[in-house]
Design a protein around this motif. Structure first.
Motif, PDB file in Angstrom:
ATOM      1  N   TYR A 137      14.066 -21.141  80.753  1.00 51.87           N
ATOM      2  CA  TYR A 137      14.567 -20.795  79.431  1.00 51.87           C
ATOM      3  C   TYR A 137      13.639 -21.413  78.391  1.00 51.87           C
ATOM      4  CZ  TYR A 137      18.782 -19.765  82.079  1.00 51.87           C
ATOM      5  OH  TYR A 137      19.666 -19.255  83.000  1.00 51.87           O
ATOM      6  N   ASN A 138      13.437 -20.705  77.284  1.00 48.73           N
ATOM      7  CA  ASN A 138      12.667 -21.319  76.210  1.00 48.73           C
ATOM      8  C   ASN A 138      13.530 -22.320  75.461  1.00 48.73           C
ATOM      9  OD1 ASN A 138      14.259 -19.880  74.360  1.00 48.73           O
ATOM     10  ND2 ASN A 138      12.749 -18.225  74.140  1.00 48.73           N
ATOM     11  N   LEU A 139      12.966 -22.994  74.475  1.00 48.83           N
ATOM     12  CA  LEU A 139      13.696 -24.055  73.775  1.00 48.83           C
ATOM     13  C   LEU A 139      14.796 -23.524  72.871  1.00 48.83           C
ATOM     14  CD1 LEU A 139      10.811 -26.552  72.925  1.00 48.83           C
ATOM     15  CD2 LEU A 139      12.371 -26.531  74.885  1.00 48.83           C
ATOM     16  N   GLN A 140      14.880 -22.200  72.743  1.00 45.05           N
ATOM     17  CA  GLN A 140      15.997 -21.592  72.011  1.00 45.05           C
ATOM     18  C   GLN A 140      17.112 -21.169  72.952  1.00 45.05           C
ATOM     19  OE1 GLN A 140      12.612 -20.671  71.177  1.00 45.05           O
ATOM     20  NE2 GLN A 140      12.934 -22.390  69.766  1.00 45.05           N
ATOM     21  N   GLY A 141      16.942 -21.460  74.253  1.00 51.22           N
ATOM     22  CA  GLY A 141      17.981 -21.153  75.224  1.00 51.22           C
ATOM     23  C   GLY A 141      17.936 -19.733  75.755  1.00 51.22           C
ATOM     24  N   VAL A 142      16.861 -18.989  75.480  1.00 52.39           N
ATOM     25  CA  VAL A 142      16.740 -17.614  75.938  1.00 52.39           C
ATOM     26  C   VAL A 142      15.992 -17.591  77.273  1.00 52.39           C
ATOM     27  CG1 VAL A 142      15.830 -15.322  75.404  1.00 52.39           C
ATOM     28  CG2 VAL A 142      16.752 -16.766  73.578  1.00 52.39           C
ATOM     29  N   LYS A 143      16.539 -16.864  78.243  1.00 47.52           N
ATOM     30  CA  LYS A 143      15.933 -16.829  79.566  1.00 47.52           C
ATOM     31  C   LYS A 143      14.579 -16.123  79.521  1.00 47.52           C
ATOM     32  CE  LYS A 143      17.089 -15.905  84.407  1.00 47.52           C
ATOM     33  NZ  LYS A 143      18.122 -15.418  85.346  1.00 47.52           N
ATOM     34  N   VAL A 144      13.597 -16.688  80.232  1.00 45.87           N
ATOM     35  CA  VAL A 144      12.245 -16.139  80.293  1.00 45.87           C
ATOM     36  C   VAL A 144      11.950 -15.773  81.744  1.00 45.87           C
ATOM     37  CG1 VAL A 144       9.797 -16.577  79.872  1.00 45.87           C
ATOM     38  CG2 VAL A 144      11.525 -17.561  78.353  1.00 45.87           C
ATOM     39  N   GLU A 145      11.676 -14.505  81.979  1.00 42.62           N
ATOM     40  CA  GLU A 145      11.465 -14.045  83.349  1.00 42.62           C
ATOM     41  C   GLU A 145      10.110 -14.486  83.908  1.00 42.62           C
ATOM     42  OE1 GLU A 145      13.684 -12.808  85.205  1.00 42.62           O
ATOM     43  OE2 GLU A 145      15.227 -12.450  83.698  1.00 42.62           O
ATOM     44  N   ASN A 146       9.060 -14.396  83.103  1.00 39.95           N
ATOM     45  CA  ASN A 146       7.719 -14.760  83.556  1.00 39.95           C
ATOM     46  C   ASN A 146       7.098 -15.739  82.564  1.00 39.95           C
ATOM     47  OD1 ASN A 146       7.518 -12.885  85.883  1.00 39.95           O
ATOM     48  ND2 ASN A 146       7.693 -11.323  84.279  1.00 39.95           N
ATOM     49  N   PRO A 147       7.463 -17.008  82.666  1.00 41.70           N
ATOM     50  CA  PRO A 147       6.986 -17.997  81.690  1.00 41.70           C
ATOM     51  C   PRO A 147       5.479 -18.188  81.746  1.00 41.70           C
ATOM     52  CG  PRO A 147       8.050 -19.082  83.541  1.00 41.70           C
ATOM     53  CD  PRO A 147       8.322 -17.614  83.701  1.00 41.70           C
ATOM     54  N   GLU A 148       4.866 -18.259  80.564  1.00 42.53           N
ATOM     55  CA  GLU A 148       3.446 -18.558  80.455  1.00 42.53           C
ATOM     56  C   GLU A 148       3.286 -20.015  80.046  1.00 42.53           C
ATOM     57  OE1 GLU A 148       1.993 -15.691  77.710  1.00 42.53           O
ATOM     58  OE2 GLU A 148       2.229 -13.992  79.096  1.00 42.53           O
ATOM     59  N   LYS A 149       2.153 -20.403  79.491  1.00 43.77           N
ATOM     60  CA  LYS A 149       1.932 -21.789  79.105  1.00 43.77           C
ATOM     61  C   LYS A 149       2.923 -22.199  78.024  1.00 43.77           C
ATOM     62  CE  LYS A 149      -3.030 -21.837  80.137  1.00 43.77           C
ATOM     63  NZ  LYS A 149      -4.394 -22.049  79.571  1.00 43.77           N
ATOM     64  N   GLY A 150       3.455 -23.411  78.144  1.00 44.81           N
ATOM     65  CA  GLY A 150       4.380 -23.908  77.147  1.00 44.81           C
ATOM     66  C   GLY A 150       5.431 -24.822  77.734  1.00 44.81           C
ATOM     67  N   ILE A 151       6.394 -25.182  76.910  1.00 51.72           N
ATOM     68  CA  ILE A 151       7.485 -26.072  77.312  1.00 51.72           C
ATOM     69  C   ILE A 151       8.735 -25.239  77.564  1.00 51.72           C
ATOM     70  CG2 ILE A 151       8.911 -28.053  76.650  1.00 51.72           C
ATOM     71  CD1 ILE A 151       6.638 -28.958  74.836  1.00 51.72           C
ATOM     72  N   TYR A 152       9.396 -25.478  78.696  1.00 52.35           N
ATOM     73  CA  TYR A 152      10.574 -24.706  79.069  1.00 52.35           C
ATOM     74  C   TYR A 152      11.660 -25.617  79.627  1.00 52.35           C
ATOM     75  CZ  TYR A 152       7.388 -20.717  78.774  1.00 52.35           C
ATOM     76  OH  TYR A 152       6.499 -19.790  78.332  1.00 52.35           O
ATOM     77  N   ILE A 153      12.868 -25.087  79.638  1.00 52.46           N
ATOM     78  CA  ILE A 153      13.983 -25.717  80.347  1.00 52.46           C
ATOM     79  C   ILE A 153      14.100 -25.022  81.698  1.00 52.46           C
ATOM     80  CG2 ILE A 153      16.446 -26.202  80.340  1.00 52.46           C
ATOM     81  CD1 ILE A 153      14.963 -27.723  78.210  1.00 52.46           C
ATOM     82  N   LYS A 154      14.048 -25.787  82.771  1.00 54.97           N
ATOM     83  CA  LYS A 154      14.146 -25.220  84.120  1.00 54.97           C
ATOM     84  C   LYS A 154      15.492 -25.591  84.732  1.00 54.97           C
ATOM     85  CE  LYS A 154      12.187 -27.090  87.766  1.00 54.97           C
ATOM     86  NZ  LYS A 154      11.169 -27.545  88.749  1.00 54.97           N
ATOM     87  N   ARG A 155      16.159 -24.593  85.332  1.00 53.91           N
ATOM     88  CA  ARG A 155      17.406 -24.861  86.046  1.00 53.91           C
ATOM     89  C   ARG A 155      17.242 -24.426  87.491  1.00 53.91           C
ATOM     90  NH1 ARG A 155      21.731 -22.113  83.315  1.00 53.91           N
ATOM     91  NH2 ARG A 155      21.803 -20.501  84.892  1.00 53.91           N
ATOM     92  N   LEU A 156      17.569 -25.332  88.400  1.00 58.27           N
ATOM     93  CA  LEU A 156      17.450 -25.056  89.825  1.00 58.27           C
ATOM     94  C   LEU A 156      18.532 -25.815  90.572  1.00 58.27           C
ATOM     95  CD1 LEU A 156      15.886 -23.838  92.240  1.00 58.27           C
ATOM     96  CD2 LEU A 156      14.467 -25.910  92.218  1.00 58.27           C
TER      97      LEU A 156
END
Length: 249
Positions: free
Chosen positions: A220-239
């Motif tokens: 997810y990006n920092l706005q809480g929107v799910k990202v299917e194919n994340p590129e370079k940057g900061i993300y929230i990961k849930r596993l």
């Protein structure tokens, strides 16, 4: 305004009604009870005046019963129905239109799991709302949807924070209201647009996400929107029910 100011006391809207126009039953001051069964009804306006809801200014309307097969509550349906203190939204409703319950006097609001979208100002000026429960499918909340409601407790069951602007709630209540979210989604809500304004978070909800046991991480990006194919940057990961912040280089 087909039945404007008519002296009816009880009304049933059949399930096959597709369109209702401006102020069709506006100012029907004697109307007390409404049975609204239209399954997929659209608000139809030739004047685009957002004050001309279907039952606008029905000052005595206190009892509203929605049919169990209703899927959409139209724009401005119960605009300024000041005596409406309780509503029960059916489990098949997926969308609540703009200003649908504007200025109603409800005190507790339960949005069922079927609802995906809550329109702008849908519950605007519902000052009596103290407790708000949002179902797990709510994905979009419009501008001013709950402003300036006196909300003290908000619960959101969606593991992914719904898309919501900063002005969905009145600024003061971000500081005083308590927001309860799924345990595994706490970090997502804390950085999501709109939700990050809340100052008081509670984490008492059990893990409800169907993705929590997945061996494939969700980003997810920092706005809480799910990202299917994340590129370079900061993300929230849930596993597997755990949330962490990661940097993809």
């Amino acid at each position: 305004c087909a039945f404007y100011n008519a002296k009816i006391t009880e009304l049933t809207i059949p399930k096959n009604v597709k369109r209702i126009g401006d102020c069709a039953f506006g100012a029907c001051d004697s109307l007390v009870t409404l049975h609204f069964n239209a399954e997929n009804c659209e608000y139809f306006s030739e004047q685009a005046d957002d004050n001309l809801g279907v039952f606008a200014q029905c000052k005595s309307l206190a009892n509203v019963k929605f049919g169990e097969d209703v899927t959409k509550i139209p724009f401005g349906l119960l605009y300024s129905c000041f005596k409406l203190t309780e509503i029960e939204i059916p489990d098949k409703v997926t969308e609540i239109g703009e200003k649908a319950f504007f200025a109603a006097k409800i005190t507790e609001l339960n949005i069922p799991d079927s609802v995906v979208k809550i329109g702008a100002k849908a519950f605007g000026n519902c000052n009596g709302i103290k407790t708000l429960n949002l179902g797990k499918s709510v994905a979009e909340i419009g501008s001013g949807a709950f402003m300036p409601c006196n909300v003290t407790k908000v619960t959101s069951l969606n593991p992914t924070p719904p898309v919501m602007p900063d002005d969905a709630f009145y600024p003061t209540f971000y500081k005083t209201a308590t927001l309860t979210v799924p345990k595994e989604s706490l970090n997502l809500y804390r950085v999501a647009s709109g939700w990050k304004n809340f100052m008081n978070f509670a984490t008492g909800l059990d893990n409800i996400s169907v993705e929590e046991e997945s061996e494939v991480p969700a980003f997810y990006n920092l706005q809480g929107v799910k990202v299917e194919n994340p590129e370079k940057g900061i993300y929230i990961k849930r596993l597997a029910g755990k949330t962490s912040k990661v940097i993809i280089k």
